[in-house]
Design an enzyme around this catalytic site. Structure first.
Site, PDB file in Angstrom:
ATOM      1  N   GLY A  56       0.752  -1.401  -0.223  1.00  0.00           N
ATOM      2  CA  GLY A  56      -0.401  -0.460  -0.146  1.00  0.00           C
ATOM      3  C   GLY A  56       1.128   1.704  -0.004  1.00  0.00           C
ATOM      4  N   GLY A  92       2.530   5.457   4.545  1.00  0.00           N
ATOM      5  CA  GLY A  92       1.381   5.977   5.474  1.00  0.00           C
ATOM      6  C   GLY A  92       0.247   5.425   5.186  1.00  0.00           C
ATOM      7  N   GLY A 121      -0.164   2.495   7.234  1.00  0.00           N
ATOM      8  CA  GLY A 121      -0.645   1.896   8.393  1.00  0.00           C
ATOM      9  C   GLY A 121       0.347   0.314   8.366  1.00  0.00           C
ATOM     10  N   LYS A 122       1.196   0.584   7.400  1.00  0.00           N
ATOM     11  CA  LYS A 122       1.693  -0.411   6.972  1.00  0.00           C
ATOM     12  C   LYS A 122       2.222  -1.550   8.698  1.00  0.00           C
ATOM     13  CE  LYS A 122       3.179   0.116   3.767  1.00  0.00           C
ATOM     14  NZ  LYS A 122       3.402   1.136   3.204  1.00  0.00           N
ATOM     15  N   THR A 123       3.015  -0.839   8.691  1.00  0.00           N
ATOM     16  CA  THR A 123       3.789  -0.870   9.842  1.00  0.00           C
ATOM     17  C   THR A 123       2.712  -1.122  11.268  1.00  0.00           C
ATOM     18  OG1 THR A 123       5.399   0.413   9.059  1.00  0.00           O
ATOM     19  CG2 THR A 123       6.434   0.501  10.820  1.00  0.00           C
ATOM     20  N   GLU A 152      -8.650  31.958  -8.179  1.00  0.00           N
ATOM     21  CA  GLU A 152      -8.688  30.558  -6.909  1.00  0.00           C
ATOM     22  C   GLU A 152      -9.949  30.990  -7.717  1.00  0.00           C
ATOM     23  OE1 GLU A 152      -6.689  28.718  -6.639  1.00  0.00           O
ATOM     24  OE2 GLU A 152      -4.664  29.752  -6.351  1.00  0.00           O
ATOM     25  N   HIS A 171     -10.837  29.260 -10.407  1.00  0.00           N
ATOM     26  CA  HIS A 171     -11.461  27.794 -10.313  1.00  0.00           C
ATOM     27  C   HIS A 171     -12.199  27.077  -9.280  1.00  0.00           C
ATOM     28  CE1 HIS A 171      -7.626  26.845 -11.663  1.00  0.00           C
ATOM     29  NE2 HIS A 171      -7.312  26.928 -10.885  1.00  0.00           N
ATOM     30  N   ASP A 205      -1.491  24.195 -13.826  1.00  0.00           N
ATOM     31  CA  ASP A 205      -2.410  23.554 -13.350  1.00  0.00           C
ATOM     32  C   ASP A 205      -2.351  22.900 -14.664  1.00  0.00           C
ATOM     33  OD1 ASP A 205      -3.718  24.763 -11.333  1.00  0.00           O
ATOM     34  OD2 ASP A 205      -4.613  26.555 -12.607  1.00  0.00           O
TER      35      ASP A 205
HETATM   36  P1  ADP Z   1       3.436   3.251   6.430  1.00  0.00           P
HETATM   37  O1  ADP Z   1       3.837   1.446   7.047  1.00  0.00           O
HETATM   38  O2  ADP Z   1       2.333   2.728   5.720  1.00  0.00           O
HETATM   39  O3  ADP Z   1       3.939   3.925   5.548  1.00  0.00           O
HETATM   40  P2  ADP Z   1       3.102   3.217   9.276  1.00  0.00           P
HETATM   41  O4  ADP Z   1       2.233   2.601   9.612  1.00  0.00           O
HETATM   42  O5  ADP Z   1       4.591   3.818   9.265  1.00  0.00           O
HETATM   43  O6  ADP Z   1       2.922   3.661   7.631  1.00  0.00           O
HETATM   44  O7  ADP Z   1       1.935   4.994  10.141  1.00  0.00           O
HETATM   45  C1  ADP Z   1       2.211   5.986   9.992  1.00  0.00           C
HETATM   46  C2  ADP Z   1       1.444   6.685  11.334  1.00  0.00           C
HETATM   47  O8  ADP Z   1       0.240   6.479  10.223  1.00  0.00           O
HETATM   48  C3  ADP Z   1       1.491   5.284  12.451  1.00  0.00           C
HETATM   49  O9  ADP Z   1       1.552   5.472  13.449  1.00  0.00           O
HETATM   50  C4  ADP Z   1       0.195   5.923  12.692  1.00  0.00           C
HETATM   51  O10 ADP Z   1       0.068   7.578  13.034  1.00  0.00           O
HETATM   52  C5  ADP Z   1      -0.834   6.498  11.787  1.00  0.00           C
HETATM   53  N1  ADP Z   1      -2.176   5.686  10.775  1.00  0.00           N
HETATM   54  C6  ADP Z   1      -1.273   5.181   9.674  1.00  0.00           C
HETATM   55  N2  ADP Z   1      -2.599   4.474   9.089  1.00  0.00           N
HETATM   56  C7  ADP Z   1      -3.298   5.298  10.528  1.00  0.00           C
HETATM   57  C8  ADP Z   1      -4.875   3.348  10.626  1.00  0.00           C
HETATM   58  N3  ADP Z   1      -5.001   2.898  10.121  1.00  0.00           N
HETATM   59  N4  ADP Z   1      -5.468   3.904  11.723  1.00  0.00           N
HETATM   60  C9  ADP Z   1      -3.862   4.830  13.300  1.00  0.00           C
HETATM   61  N5  ADP Z   1      -3.145   5.115  12.655  1.00  0.00           N
HETATM   62  C10 ADP Z   1      -2.603   5.140  11.351  1.00  0.00           C
END
Ligand code: ADP
Length: 657
Positions: free
Chosen positions: A236, A239, A241-243, A460, A463, A535
């Site tokens: 994905g 950011g 939420g994979k980690t 603006e 737009h 644009d």
């Molecule tokens: P990725 O590994 O996908 O790049 P992270 O898991 O590191 O992203 O996400 C970074 C931060 O974003 C997390 O520490 C959290 O605070 C926030 N975040 C991302 N997805 C979610 C989610 N589904 N629910 C809550 N917080 C989230």
């Protein structure tokens, strides 16, 4: 953490080592000085020159002459002569110590022999001198041999210790280079993220829940003959939420969790990556059941054999091969589960993705409206918010945002509220934080002349008015002319529909809306400015994609050249098609520009109202616009239920210029 403890221990040892070694150096130097002093003392005797020696010899004062180490002569005076006035100042007890009374440097033995011969020829028989040759080992001369050897050994031991002394010392890396750099979270450093902290991502959670269940309760699955996937790949955008999800799995399963980034395997030395992979899996097997999480696995998992340049690539291939071997080698019954994350699944090697390795792939997309609301709810829990803050409204205001950006907005809002000495974070802070996250920092002191500001306001407003009156364009969320960030003079933010596919009408209306800025400038001021560069960039890309990729042009036809063009020369189409595409793009773009101009000429009154409001208040949101020019003449896009929506990650919907 175990690692930390070890580090501490090592660093203590290190201190001890350093302390000892400096003591050893000190002792060696002291010994040197000591023997030097003593050594010179043992030599004894007053140093004289040859002339004095000659006169002593001629007077018959000399009892004995010793030549030591073929370099120094020791002169012993006759006992009977010592009492005379001449020898008053020399050591009287030299005899008892068996020390010479005088010494002198002979130069060479030959020279001395010749001189002695000459002296002897003039002396009486009993006074003639025949030297005794002796070899003596003095402490000082011995030390000159011993000390360098001792020093070399000491330095060698010192270097070896620093090298093998564990983490910390600069040399440590040389011996630890093949060790895995993974961080381990276990009982002492518990992962306290649970599924509660992960908002949305319901399907993904369900999939990984099975992994958790397996780690807690392996018999349930194995007794039926089922095999749990060895690897789970989370795919994905950044950011999303994979980690976080991987951590939640570890937190829920209450097992050790190794986390490492793909790039941590890569080092400039050959063979290190593979050795690190081996070490990681060895450690994991010791700690089983456990989870290994490799973030950004594309750093090592890239398809092999592609773009192979030299050296570096081979090393990465070796690392990947080792990873594949390890994944085949361990059985998931042992309870080691590999999780990995990437945002580039397309570049991964197919061998990595085949069943038996990463056989479960979980797609994690940017959250939809409901997802964003849930993520806001999770993050709002951690900050003190006033009653007017509503997760639903915030979710509506943040189309296209990933979880990380939402977390960032919440944090920024809290910081802004704190800066303003507020007791609670209110909606105003959130608005400010949103602007900051989207457009960058507000440039309060950026000097913009009134005439320039007017151009920006009309641009603006152009737009916004286009978006308002075009059925398939996205309705406005907010328009601002506060200068922000680098080169951002204002922006209009729209609420995109959350859909899988986009129709031709939508793309054309979007193109027309993007032209709104330049069209307004040309209508009001009769000339255009450089402000529309961004644009035009978007429009050009959009037009080429529509014609050459999506087959949305009748003359070019239902053909897609996506991914076929390798470079400027090897085009997958003829010169005629190339010319046709270019001319169709031009036609389409010009048509939309004229359309935007026509629309704004028609709605000039509304354009003026909005531009003036912008000049006055700088920020206009949807509700203000409704007040100013009435509601949008099209039905509101209905909010879809959770199970019906997905997300289009179309960044261009939030257009910033
Ligand atoms: P990725 O590994 O996908 O790049 P992270 O898991 O590191 O992203 O996400 C970074 C931060 O974003 C997390 O520490 C959290 O605070 C926030 N975040 C991302 N997805 C979610 C989610 N589904 N629910 C809550 N917080 C989230």
């Amino acid at each position: 953490m175990d690692n930390n403890k070890n580090n501490k221990k090592n660093s203590n040892n290190k201190k001890g080592n350093k302390f000892n070694i400096y003591w050893i150096y000190g002792i060696i130097i002291l010994l040197l000085l000591f023997f030097n002093i003593i050594g010179s003392g043992f030599g004894g005797g007053q140093e004289i020159d040859y002339k004095k020696f000659k006169s002593l010899a001629e007077n018959g004062d000399i009892n004995r002459l010793e030549i030591v180490n073929k370099s120094e002569a020791k002169v012993f005076i006759k006992k009977s002569r010592l009492d005379s006035e001449e020898f008053k100042d020399i050591s009287q007890d030299a005899f008892s110590l068996n020390q010479p009374h005088y010494t002198f440097n002979i130069g060479t033995v030959d020279a001395l022999e010749t001189r002695l011969e000459k002296i002897n020829s003039e002396l009486a028989e009993e006074n003639q001198l025949y030297p005794v040759y002796k070899t003596e080992y003095s402490w000082t001369s011995a030390l000159t041999y011993i000390i360098p050897i001792v020093l070399i050994i000491a330095i060698w031991i010192f270097i070896m210790r620093r090298m093998s002394g564990g983490a910390g010392g600069p040399g440590a890396q040389i011996f630890n280079i093949g060790k895995s750099k993974a961080t381990l979270f276990d009982k002492d450093t518990k992962v306290n993220v649970t599924f509660q902290d992960v908002a949305g991502l319901d399907e993904a959670k369900e999939e990984v829940m099975e992994v958790v269940d397996f780690l807690k309760n392996p018999k349930k699955y194995t007794s039926l003959g089922g095999k749990i996937p060895k690897g789970v790949l989370l795919v994905g955008p950044p950011g999303t939420g994979k980690t976080l999800l991987a951590k939640a799995v570890a937190g829920e399963a209450e097992v050790p969790f190794f986390t490492i980034s793909g790039s941590d395997f890569v080092e400039m030395f050959v063979g290190v990556g593979a050795s690190r992979v081996r070490d990681l899996f060895r450690q994991a097997r010791e700690k089983a059941p456990c989870i290994i999480f490799i973030d950004e696995i594309d750093a090592i998992g890239r398809a092999r054999g592609r773009n192979s340049i030299q050296g570096g690539n081979d090393e990465r291939e070796n690392t990947l091969n080792q990873l594949l071997v390890e994944m085949d080698g361990f059985s998931s019954e042992k309870g080691v589960i590999l999780m990995a994350a990437t945002n580039r699944p397309d570049v991964l090697d197919t061998a990595l993705l085949r069943p038996g390795r990463f056989d479960r792939q979980i797609g994690i997309d940017r959250p939809d409206l409901n997802g964003r609301e849930q993520i806001f709810e999770v993050h709002l829990k951690h900050i003190k918010v006033s009653v007017d803050v509503n997760a639903e409204v915030l979710a509506e205001m943040t189309p296209g945002f990933a979880g990380a950006e939402i977390a960032n907005v919440c944090n920024e809002a809290a910081l802004i509220a704190a800066r303003r000495d507020k007791k609670k974070v209110d909606m105003e802070d959130f608005n400010y934080a949103l602007d900051k996250v989207i457009g960058g920092l507000e440039k309060k002191n950026k000097l913009i002349s009134p005439s320039e500001k007017k151009v920006i306001a009309y641009h603006e407003a152009g737009h916004a008015i286009c978006g308002w009156f075009l059925e398939h364009a996205s309705p406005l969320v907010k328009v601002t002319i506060v200068p922000r960030g680098i080169g951002t003079l204002g922006y209009a933010q729209y609420l995109p529909k959350e859909e899988y596919i986009t129709s031709t009408e939508q793309l054309l209306d979007r193109m027309c809306m993007t032209f709104g800025g330049r069209a307004a400038e040309s209508i009001i001021f009769g000339k255009v400015s450089t402000g529309a560069q961004n644009d035009l960039d978007q429009i050009t890309k959009m037009a080429y994609s529509m014609i050459a990729i999506y087959g949305m042009n009748d003359n070019v036809g239902n053909i897609s050249f996506h991914g076929l063009q390798k470079d400027q020369i090897n085009k997958p189409y003829s010169e005629e098609t190339s010319a046709l595409i270019d001319s169709e793009v031009r036609k389409m773009v010009q048509f939309q520009f004229e359309r935007a101009k026509a629309l704004l000429t028609d709605k000039r009154e509304e354009l003026e109202i909005l531009a003036k409001a912008l000049l006055e208040r700088e920020v206009v949101v949807k509700s203000d616009l409704e007040e100013l020019i009435g509601p949008r003449p099209f039905p509101e896009p209905e909010k879809l239920k959770n199970d019906e929506v997905s997300v289009t990650s179309e960044d261009e919907n939030t257009s910033v210029e």
